[in-house]
Design an enzyme around this catalytic site. Structure first.
Site, PDB file in Angstrom:
ATOM      1  N   HIS A 109       4.064  71.381  41.089  1.00  0.00           N
ATOM      2  CA  HIS A 109       3.139  71.663  40.174  1.00  0.00           C
ATOM      3  C   HIS A 109       3.522  70.905  38.935  1.00  0.00           C
ATOM      4  CE1 HIS A 109       5.140  74.755  38.196  1.00  0.00           C
ATOM      5  NE2 HIS A 109       4.361  74.876  37.437  1.00  0.00           N
ATOM      6  N   ASN A 157       2.877  75.860  26.783  1.00  0.00           N
ATOM      7  CA  ASN A 157       3.157  74.538  27.631  1.00  0.00           C
ATOM      8  C   ASN A 157       1.992  73.836  27.588  1.00  0.00           C
ATOM      9  OD1 ASN A 157       2.229  76.320  29.473  1.00  0.00           O
ATOM     10  ND2 ASN A 157       3.764  75.649  30.958  1.00  0.00           N
ATOM     11  N   HIS A 158       0.784  74.233  27.335  1.00  0.00           N
ATOM     12  CA  HIS A 158      -0.501  73.594  27.548  1.00  0.00           C
ATOM     13  C   HIS A 158      -0.551  72.631  26.323  1.00  0.00           C
ATOM     14  CE1 HIS A 158      -1.790  77.818  28.967  1.00  0.00           C
ATOM     15  NE2 HIS A 158      -1.394  76.908  29.943  1.00  0.00           N
ATOM     16  N   PHE A 159      -1.022  71.469  27.032  1.00  0.00           N
ATOM     17  CA  PHE A 159      -1.486  70.342  26.286  1.00  0.00           C
ATOM     18  C   PHE A 159      -2.619  69.292  26.641  1.00  0.00           C
ATOM     19  CE2 PHE A 159       1.682  69.396  29.597  1.00  0.00           C
ATOM     20  CZ  PHE A 159       1.109  68.175  30.279  1.00  0.00           C
ATOM     21  N   LYS A 164      -0.844  69.242  20.918  1.00  0.00           N
ATOM     22  CA  LYS A 164      -0.023  70.331  21.493  1.00  0.00           C
ATOM     23  C   LYS A 164      -0.589  71.593  20.541  1.00  0.00           C
ATOM     24  CE  LYS A 164       2.968  71.391  23.704  1.00  0.00           C
ATOM     25  NZ  LYS A 164       3.530  71.824  25.015  1.00  0.00           N
ATOM     26  N   PRO A 188       1.820  66.980  36.150  1.00  0.00           N
ATOM     27  CA  PRO A 188       2.189  66.776  34.636  1.00  0.00           C
ATOM     28  C   PRO A 188       3.719  66.676  34.683  1.00  0.00           C
ATOM     29  CG  PRO A 188       1.342  68.984  34.832  1.00  0.00           C
ATOM     30  CD  PRO A 188       1.135  68.480  36.101  1.00  0.00           C
ATOM     31  N   GLY A 205       9.115  72.107  35.830  1.00  0.00           N
ATOM     32  CA  GLY A 205      10.045  73.241  36.029  1.00  0.00           C
ATOM     33  C   GLY A 205      10.865  73.349  34.820  1.00  0.00           C
ATOM     34  N   SER A 226       4.055  61.508  33.851  1.00  0.00           N
ATOM     35  CA  SER A 226       3.330  62.518  34.772  1.00  0.00           C
ATOM     36  C   SER A 226       2.772  61.635  36.208  1.00  0.00           C
ATOM     37  CB  SER A 226       1.878  62.844  34.147  1.00  0.00           C
ATOM     38  OG  SER A 226       2.315  63.744  33.082  1.00  0.00           O
TER      39      SER A 226
END
Lengths: 138, 485
Positions: free
Chosen positions: B408, B206-208, B484, B382, B411, B389
């Protein structure tokens, strides 16, 4: 042959249910399930051999430690493994010989970055044979 | 999963309490921040049970708290906050999570959508090329063991000292990008070996990295202080953490905590909640190792921010300074911090576990930079890939109710498997492109796992924390380009 493992869904992550006629089979099939999540096993050749030894507090934690050791080897040694021969296995110690290949981005497809095996919803059961459910953090 | 049948008391439209007597062994009640609608999906997922389980932790004070973006995690729910007494409470690695100091950094620019849109494909390609990302990716930072140890102790400063970024970036980072108490002697060789090749990489999952356009400003004064002046302004969001390094540290210390649980006679309803007294050697060792991972992650975001600035510089043929690429803020959302809070009208030193939760300190707090003292700490929320965001600020109410914490992100709602079965990566790229959003990804099929449909709507999450008063929304931005792993 009965199926060796299946993949299960979990909201944030992914899990496996592995089976084995013996506890050794169970450990070997769990490892195969893990690598089937990470890559296409058919693209992995048996070109190298690694000895792996792990210890745990009980059989459940030994299973988690075993899978975490393999995840570590993927990141630190850049290997993909596909065959696992359990040389010895007690309640707290495991020695296995693993066969596989060095990761080559041109040849191997990385499907999921598995980061850790967890204790979450961990289940190890014995009826006819053995089965184990493990959730991975990805 | 069967629907949760436990006891839940409605406090008001955004607060729900799990009474302490719901389960024998709970030391404090649970408190969930959610709308009625959000609560429904939480009940279906059994998440309140995890909130109740966290209330078993020895030394927990106040409430076992859950933010509206809460979802089912291991042991601890993701979106959970738990404060334990430093004197006689415990620290739990599960209350931090595997990706230690996963967090978000936001950069502003003087550019507008009109400047960037014509060059977005070129920009996204440059970012994809200059920021190492994806599975099995390795960074361009080649740190030997000695340098790696310095990196663990210095955090973001390690990069700034090497010309990657500015001193003022550190001022605009939680803890100035360096958590004290980091001790590389508490790190296993294995963690160091996993960490070294991955330093300075975005990773996958899920990092981007997102190029965004400001679409709405709710509080122009606070936005102005952050350097967000108008709709159409371009921002850059970086979301990543401590990669395999943090995961190995969590794995290593969970093993230690497993033994500590029986050694200290701690009774827990879930093995993944394993913990040890904060004051014990096991607890102190974890805190020292966790700080190493937190610093590694801050260094990571610092390096990436620098390469982002360079890529912008190349594409727009101007220096990053003249493009006004200043850092708004950088927050951690998986971390445990020793902080002072008021509990039952007494000041108490507590270990605040924030797992999928963001620090949200109020105006005037000593731990936030001077330039934000008047508005409160910037909070970066985010959304999922392709939605939006938010930028918010911390409030006194957060300090009073949630140990200075808020939500955060969005979800997760659908499992990765379910998302992949119903959605196709290629269709998602087409859909995003039809909305004018450029995408570059290491793996197109895995994009499906991160599609908007797999996540809760972040707009509903932010509405709840805003209405509850535990943070105040300032601005909203939508994506223009996505990178991504």
């Amino acid at each position: 042959m009965e199926k060796a493992f299946e993949i299960m869904d979990h909201t944030a992550d992914v899990g496996i249910i592995a089976y084995g006629a013996s506890i050794e089979d169970l450990f070997s099939n769990s490892a195969m399930a893990l690598f089937s999540l990470i890559t296409e096993l058919e693209d992995v050749e048996e070109k190298l051999r690694l000895d792996v030894e792990v210890s745990g507090e009980d059989t459940e934690s030994l299973l988690v430690e075993w899978l975490n050791e393999l995840i570590y080897l993927v990141d630190a040694r850049h290997v993909l493994l596909k065959r696992f021969v359990i040389e010895s296995l007690t309640e707290r110690e495991l020695h296995a010989v693993c066969y596989g290949d060095e990761f080559d981005p041109a040849k191997h497809k990385m499907k999921v970055g598995v980061k850790a095996a967890t204790y979450h919803m961990l289940e190890l059961a014995k009826s006819d044979g053995y089965s184990a459910q493990v959730i991975f953090d990805i | 999963m069967a629907r949760w049948q436990g006891q839940l008391i409605k406090v008001d439209d955004c607060r729900w309490k799990i009474p302490e007597n719901y389960k024998s062994g709970m030391r404090v009640p649970g408190l969930i921040y959610a709308s009625q609608e959000m609560l429904e999906s939480m009940l279906d997922e059994q998440t309140p049970e995890q909130v109740a389980n966290v209330a078993f932790l020895p030394g927990i004070v106040g409430y076992s708290l859950a933010m509206p973006d809460i979802h089912w995690g291991y042991g601890f729910p993701i979106g959970g906050v738990a404060a334990t007494s430093v004197e006689d409470g415990v620290i739990s690695p599960g209350g931090v999570g595997y990706d230690i100091n996963c967090g978000v950094r936001l950069l502003r620019t003087d550019l507008t959508e009109d400047d960037v849109r014509p060059k977005i494909d070129q920009l996204v390609s440059a970012l994809f090329r200059d920021v190492p990302s994806g599975l099995g990716s390795e960074g361009t930072i080649k740190a030997g063991q000695k340098e790696m140890h310095q990196l663990m102790v210095e955090g973001a400063r390690w990069a700034v000292k090497r010309g990657l970024g500015y001193e003022e970036d550190l001022d605009a980072t939680e803890e100035n990008g360096c958590l004290s108490g980091a001790d590389p002697a508490k790190i296993s060789d294995r963690a160091a070996k996993r960490g070294m090749p991955q330093a300075g990489t975005l990773g996958s999952g899920n990092h981007f990295l997102e190029v965004q356009v400001v679409e709405e400003i709710y509080d122009s004064e606070a936005a102005g202080v952050m350097g967000i002046a108008e709709q159409g302004q371009v921002l850059v969001l970086i979301h990543t953490g401590s990669r395999g390094f943090g995961h190995q540290i969590c794995t290593d210390h969970l093993r230690v905590m497993e033994r500590a649980v029986s050694k200290y006679g701690i009774k827990l309803p879930d093995r993944q909640l394993a913990c040890a007294p904060v004051q014990s050697s096991e607890g102190q060792d974890y805190l020292a190792a966790m700080a190493c991972a937190a610093n590694y992650a801050w260094n990571n975001r610092q390096c990436i921010a620098h390469w982002v600035r360079e890529a912008f510089g190349k594409v727009f043929d101007q220096s990053p300074e003249s493009l006004g690429m200043r850092q708004i803020y950088d927050v951690a959302h998986n971390i445990a911090k020793i902080e002072e809070h008021v509990v039952d009208s007494d000041k108490l030193r507590v270990c605040v576990h924030r797992k999928g939760a963001t620090r949200a300190f109020p105006p005037g707090h000593r731990d936030i930079p001077d330039r934000y003292k008047g508005i409160g700490q910037p909070v970066l929320i985010p959304g999922d890939m392709g939605r939006c965001s938010f930028v918010a600020v911390g409030t006194q109410k957060a300090m009073d109710e949630t140990f200075g914490s808020t939500c955060h992100g969005a979800g997760r709602m659908l499992s990765r498997g379910a998302a992949k079965r119903t959605l196709k990566g290629a269709d998602i790229v087409r859909e995003l492109e039809s909305r004018g959003i450029a995408v570059k990804a290491g793996s197109i099929p895995s994009l499906a796992e991160e599609a908007s449909q797999a996540y809760k709507d972040v707009t509903k999450v932010i509405e709840v924390v805003h209405r509850a008063g535990i943070s105040r929304k300032v601005a909203m931005a939508v994506p223009l380009g996505i990178i991504k792993g």
